[in-house]
Design a protein around this motif. Structure first.
Motif, short mmCIF file in Angstrom:
data_model
loop_
_atom_site.label_atom_id
_atom_site.label_comp_id
_atom_site.label_asym_id
_atom_site.label_seq_id
_atom_site.Cartn_x
_atom_site.Cartn_y
_atom_site.Cartn_z
N ARG A 1 0.82 -1.21 0.00
CA ARG A 1 0.00 0.00 0.00
C ARG A 1 0.85 1.26 0.00
NH1 ARG A 1 -4.18 -1.06 -2.44
NH2 ARG A 1 -4.29 1.18 -2.39
N SER A 5 0.38 5.16 -1.78
CA SER A 5 0.01 6.27 -0.88
C SER A 5 0.47 7.63 -1.39
CB SER A 5 0.58 6.01 0.51
OG SER A 5 1.99 6.07 0.50
N TYR A 109 5.97 6.16 7.90
CA TYR A 109 5.18 5.02 8.37
C TYR A 109 5.76 4.40 9.63
CZ TYR A 109 8.70 2.06 6.07
OH TYR A 109 9.86 1.45 5.69
N TRP A 135 -0.56 4.61 7.97
CA TRP A 135 -0.76 3.62 9.01
C TRP A 135 -1.69 2.56 8.44
CZ3 TRP A 135 -3.96 4.71 14.04
CH2 TRP A 135 -3.80 3.65 14.93
N LEU A 136 -1.13 1.43 8.08
CA LEU A 136 -1.91 0.39 7.39
C LEU A 136 -3.07 -0.12 8.23
CD1 LEU A 136 -2.06 -1.47 4.84
CD2 LEU A 136 -0.81 -3.14 6.20
N SER A 137 -2.79 -0.57 9.45
CA SER A 137 -3.82 -1.23 10.24
C SER A 137 -4.81 -0.27 10.89
CB SER A 137 -3.20 -2.13 11.31
OG SER A 137 -2.43 -1.35 12.21
N TRP A 140 -5.51 2.96 6.84
CA TRP A 140 -5.95 2.50 5.53
C TRP A 140 -6.94 1.34 5.64
CZ3 TRP A 140 -5.70 -2.10 2.81
CH2 TRP A 140 -6.17 -2.03 1.50
N TYR A 141 -6.59 0.35 6.42
CA TYR A 141 -7.41 -0.86 6.48
C TYR A 141 -8.86 -0.57 6.88
CZ TYR A 141 -8.14 -5.90 6.80
OH TYR A 141 -8.58 -7.17 6.59
N ARG A 149 -9.12 -4.39 -0.20
CA ARG A 149 -8.27 -5.27 0.61
C ARG A 149 -8.08 -6.62 -0.08
NH1 ARG A 149 -11.68 -2.94 4.47
NH2 ARG A 149 -12.80 -4.89 4.84
#
Length: 197
Positions: A1, A5, A109, A135-137, A140-141, A149
Motif C-alpha cells: 500500500r 500512498s 510510516y 498507518w496500514l492497520s 488504511w485498512y 483489501r
C-alpha cells in the motif's frame, strides 16, 4: 500500500528513496517497485550495514544502496525521487527529504529513532515537499473497502507464489521460542517466524 500512498501515483520510470531499507517493509518496497518499473535509492546505516546486506538488497532489485552521506553522489544520473519513505525519523528523515524532487511527498510510516520527522524549511518553501503519514492497520485498512483489501491480498499472494516477493526469515518451533532471543541465534536482517505444530 505504501507505493499507492503517493499522489499522484508513482509510475514506471519514477524513483523513490527510503531509509530502513533492510527492514521487511524496505525489502518489500524494493521488490514491488521493481515489478512496477519504479527505481529505488536505499539508505543503509553509516558503517553499520554489512556487505551481505548490500548484496541482498541489490539482488532484490535495489538500484542504489548507499548511506545518507553518499546518497547525492551515488544516485547521480537517476531521476530525482518523487516519493520518500521514512520509518526512522530524525536526521535520516531529513536525509530522505533532501534528495526528493520538486513537489514530491515524504511518507512516514514509522519512527524507530523516536525522534521527530525533520524536513528542512527551504524544502517546504522552495521545493514544495509535502509530508504525510501512513498507518496500514489503523488508517488504511478500516477506511478501505473489502474489495480493495481483497485485491491487495490477491496481488501480494500472487507475487509471493511466483517468487517475486520475499522476505528473509528464520523459523523456530514455538517450543524453542526462547532460543530466538539468545544472542547470535537469529541471522542478521532476518525476520523471526515461530512455527506452531
Amino acid at each position: 500500500r505504501l507505493l499507492h500512498s503517493v499522489d499522484p501515483p508513482l509510475k514506471r520510470g519514477d524513483s523513490f528513496i527510503q531509509n530502513g531499507s533492510t527492514s521487511a517493509v524496505g525489502q518489500s518496497l524494493i521488490q514491488l517497485g521493481r515489478l512496477r518499473g519504479i527505481r529505488s535509492i536505499n539508505l543503509i546505516r553509516e558503517g553499520g550495514a554489512s556487505e551481505d546486506s548490500r548484496r541482498h538488497l541489490e539482488a532484490l532489485g535495489a538500484d542504489v544502496v548507499t548511506t545518507a552521506s553518499e546518497a547525492k553522489r551515488d544516485s547521480a544520473g537517476m531521476p530525482p525521487p518523487r516519493a520518500g519513505f521514512n520509518c526512522v525519523g530524525g536526521d535520516l528523515s531529513a536525509a530522505v527529504a533532501k534528495r526528493l524532487a520538486k513537489n514530491a511527498t515524504l511518507v512516514t510510516y514509522g519512527g524507530m529513532s523516536k525522534k521527530p520527522v525533520q524536513i528542512p524549511t527551504p524544502l517546504s518553501i522552495f521545493k514544495g515537499i509535502r509530508a504525510t503519514g501512513f498507518w496500514l492497520s489503523g488508517q488504511w485498512y478500516p477506511d478501505s473497502a473489502w474489495e480493495e483489501r481483497q485485491e491487495m491480498f490477491e496481488a501480494l499472494c500472487g507475487h509471493v507464489a511466483r517468487g517475486e516477493l520475499e522476505v528473509r526469515t528464520q523459523t523456530f518451533p514455538l517450543e524453542e521460542a526462547l532460543r530466538a532471543f539468545t544472542p547470535g541465534e537469529v541471522k542478521p536482517n532476518h525476520k523471526l517466524v515461530l512455527k506452531m505444530n
